[in-house]
Design a protein around this motif. Structure first.
Motif, mmCIF file in Angstrom:
data_model
loop_
_atom_site.group_PDB
_atom_site.id
_atom_site.type_symbol
_atom_site.label_atom_id
_atom_site.label_comp_id
_atom_site.label_asym_id
_atom_site.label_seq_id
_atom_site.Cartn_x
_atom_site.Cartn_y
_atom_site.Cartn_z
ATOM 1 N N CYS A 22 -1.883 -5.696 -3.305
ATOM 2 C CA CYS A 22 -1.736 -4.508 -2.381
ATOM 3 C C CYS A 22 -0.418 -4.616 -1.614
ATOM 4 O O CYS A 22 -0.064 -3.326 -1.063
ATOM 5 C CB CYS A 22 -2.914 -4.681 -1.337
ATOM 6 N N TYR A 23 0.297 -5.678 -1.781
ATOM 7 C CA TYR A 23 1.602 -5.541 -1.069
ATOM 8 C C TYR A 23 2.664 -4.900 -2.216
ATOM 9 O O TYR A 23 3.429 -4.373 -1.788
ATOM 10 C CB TYR A 23 2.042 -7.047 -0.711
ATOM 11 N N SER A 24 2.471 -5.333 -3.418
ATOM 12 C CA SER A 24 3.353 -4.654 -4.400
ATOM 13 C C SER A 24 3.078 -2.998 -4.303
ATOM 14 O O SER A 24 3.956 -2.439 -4.520
ATOM 15 C CB SER A 24 3.178 -5.248 -5.778
ATOM 16 N N ILE A 25 1.841 -2.469 -4.267
ATOM 17 C CA ILE A 25 1.752 -1.340 -4.057
ATOM 18 C C ILE A 25 2.243 -0.721 -2.854
ATOM 19 O O ILE A 25 2.621 0.460 -2.724
ATOM 20 C CB ILE A 25 -0.018 -1.164 -4.117
ATOM 21 N N LYS A 26 2.224 -1.524 -1.661
ATOM 22 C CA LYS A 26 2.984 -1.058 -0.497
ATOM 23 C C LYS A 26 4.185 -0.690 -0.882
ATOM 24 O O LYS A 26 4.835 0.263 -0.311
ATOM 25 C CB LYS A 26 2.536 -1.862 0.636
ATOM 26 N N ASN A 27 4.995 -1.678 -1.546
ATOM 27 C CA ASN A 27 6.287 -1.600 -1.783
ATOM 28 C C ASN A 27 6.516 -0.394 -2.539
ATOM 29 O O ASN A 27 7.662 0.605 -2.298
ATOM 30 C CB ASN A 27 6.949 -2.661 -2.512
ATOM 31 N N LYS A 28 5.732 -0.074 -3.432
ATOM 32 C CA LYS A 28 5.710 1.112 -4.402
ATOM 33 C C LYS A 28 5.501 2.346 -3.532
ATOM 34 O O LYS A 28 6.301 3.630 -3.709
ATOM 35 C CB LYS A 28 4.640 1.242 -5.550
ATOM 36 N N LYS A 72 8.744 3.031 -1.707
ATOM 37 C CA LYS A 72 9.757 3.666 -2.424
ATOM 38 C C LYS A 72 9.413 5.003 -2.944
ATOM 39 O O LYS A 72 10.442 5.678 -2.601
ATOM 40 C CB LYS A 72 9.763 2.605 -3.694
ATOM 41 N N GLU A 73 8.322 5.330 -3.296
ATOM 42 C CA GLU A 73 7.979 6.546 -3.714
ATOM 43 C C GLU A 73 8.169 7.627 -2.634
ATOM 44 O O GLU A 73 8.485 8.953 -3.077
ATOM 45 C CB GLU A 73 6.757 6.548 -4.425
ATOM 46 N N LEU A 74 7.766 7.383 -1.362
ATOM 47 C CA LEU A 74 7.745 8.149 -0.580
ATOM 48 C C LEU A 74 8.767 8.229 0.584
ATOM 49 O O LEU A 74 8.839 8.992 1.614
ATOM 50 C CB LEU A 74 6.251 8.214 0.450
ATOM 51 N N ASN A 75 9.692 7.318 0.233
ATOM 52 C CA ASN A 75 10.882 7.056 1.214
ATOM 53 C C ASN A 75 10.361 6.858 2.833
ATOM 54 O O ASN A 75 10.682 7.605 3.628
ATOM 55 C CB ASN A 75 12.029 7.960 1.227
ATOM 56 N N VAL A 76 9.285 5.751 2.878
ATOM 57 C CA VAL A 76 9.043 5.609 4.227
ATOM 58 C C VAL A 76 8.945 4.158 4.610
ATOM 59 O O VAL A 76 8.863 3.305 3.678
ATOM 60 C CB VAL A 76 7.426 6.113 4.387
ATOM 61 N N THR A 77 9.112 3.885 5.849
ATOM 62 C CA THR A 77 8.910 2.554 6.273
ATOM 63 C C THR A 77 8.021 2.631 7.460
ATOM 64 O O THR A 77 7.505 3.562 7.979
ATOM 65 C CB THR A 77 9.982 1.822 6.737
ATOM 66 N N TRP A 84 -8.380 1.810 -0.667
ATOM 67 C CA TRP A 84 -7.357 1.092 0.172
ATOM 68 C C TRP A 84 -6.710 1.931 0.792
ATOM 69 O O TRP A 84 -5.921 3.094 0.508
ATOM 70 C CB TRP A 84 -6.657 0.285 -0.761
ATOM 71 N N VAL A 85 -6.457 1.889 2.260
ATOM 72 C CA VAL A 85 -5.535 2.824 3.099
ATOM 73 C C VAL A 85 -4.451 2.077 3.429
ATOM 74 O O VAL A 85 -4.396 0.666 4.159
ATOM 75 C CB VAL A 85 -6.682 2.918 4.328
ATOM 76 N N TYR A 86 -3.274 2.840 3.364
ATOM 77 C CA TYR A 86 -2.038 2.399 4.048
ATOM 78 C C TYR A 86 -1.565 3.361 4.884
ATOM 79 O O TYR A 86 -1.581 4.423 4.987
ATOM 80 C CB TYR A 86 -0.912 2.358 2.767
#
Length: 161
Positions: free
Chosen positions: A51-57, A60-65, A152-154
């Motif tokens: 879930c953390y590697s997906i968060k990083n993806k 990166k994909e959406l250019n968000v933090t 899974w919700v981010y």
């Protein structure tokens, strides 16, 4: 609103689903008027590495933090989510959710309200990610007819531009 088909692979889906199955006894009622449990209100959950590697993806994909939280969700037949709009963050920023669907089910589709009388139904399949501003758009979900909807919700805080 944007839909990303096949955002994650089968290995990632299986890992997150297995984690949900192994930990659902610790989930609590989602308080959304349906038949759904979540980790959203649990501060001490130990999530899987995937879930953390997906968060990083996603970042990166959406250019968000600005991750507010991530949470696992498990809905059972009869679940639905009433039409609502989330508040902005305590910092005044807009709230962006990226909902990652881990199962394909009958019913339970997400929808947003386009106009006061028109809904936009968003079909999804396993691996689809739906991202939208929950603090700007009225949204909900239709009644889940069959199957368990694993998701899974981010949640991100985004400065409104």
């Amino acid at each position: 609103m944007k839909v990303y088909k096949d955002f994650i692979n089968e290995k990632e889906i299986n890992a997150l689903c297995q984690w949900i199955d192994n930990n659902k006894k610790h989930f609590v009622d989602a308080n959304m008027g349906g038949n759904r449990i979540t980790t959203r209100f649990s501060d001490d959950m130990k999530y899987p590495e995937e879930c953390y590697s997906i968060k990083n993806k996603i970042e990166k994909e959406l250019n968000v933090t600005g991750l507010n939280y991530m949470a696992a969700s498990l809905a059972y037949p009869g679940d639905h989510c009433y039409l609502h709009k989330d508040p902005t963050g305590t910092d005044g920023k807009e709230v962006l959710h990226c909902n990652l669907f881990l199962s394909t089910v009958d019913g339970g589709e997400a929808y947003i309200q386009k106009t006061p009388t028109e809904e936009h139904i968003i079909p999804f399949t396993k691996g689809t990610m739906l991202c939208y501003y929950v603090s700007k758009i009225y949204h909900g979900s239709k009644i889940l007819k069959k199957g368990e909807r694993k998701m899974w919700v981010y949640s991100f805080s985004i400065k409104d531009e």
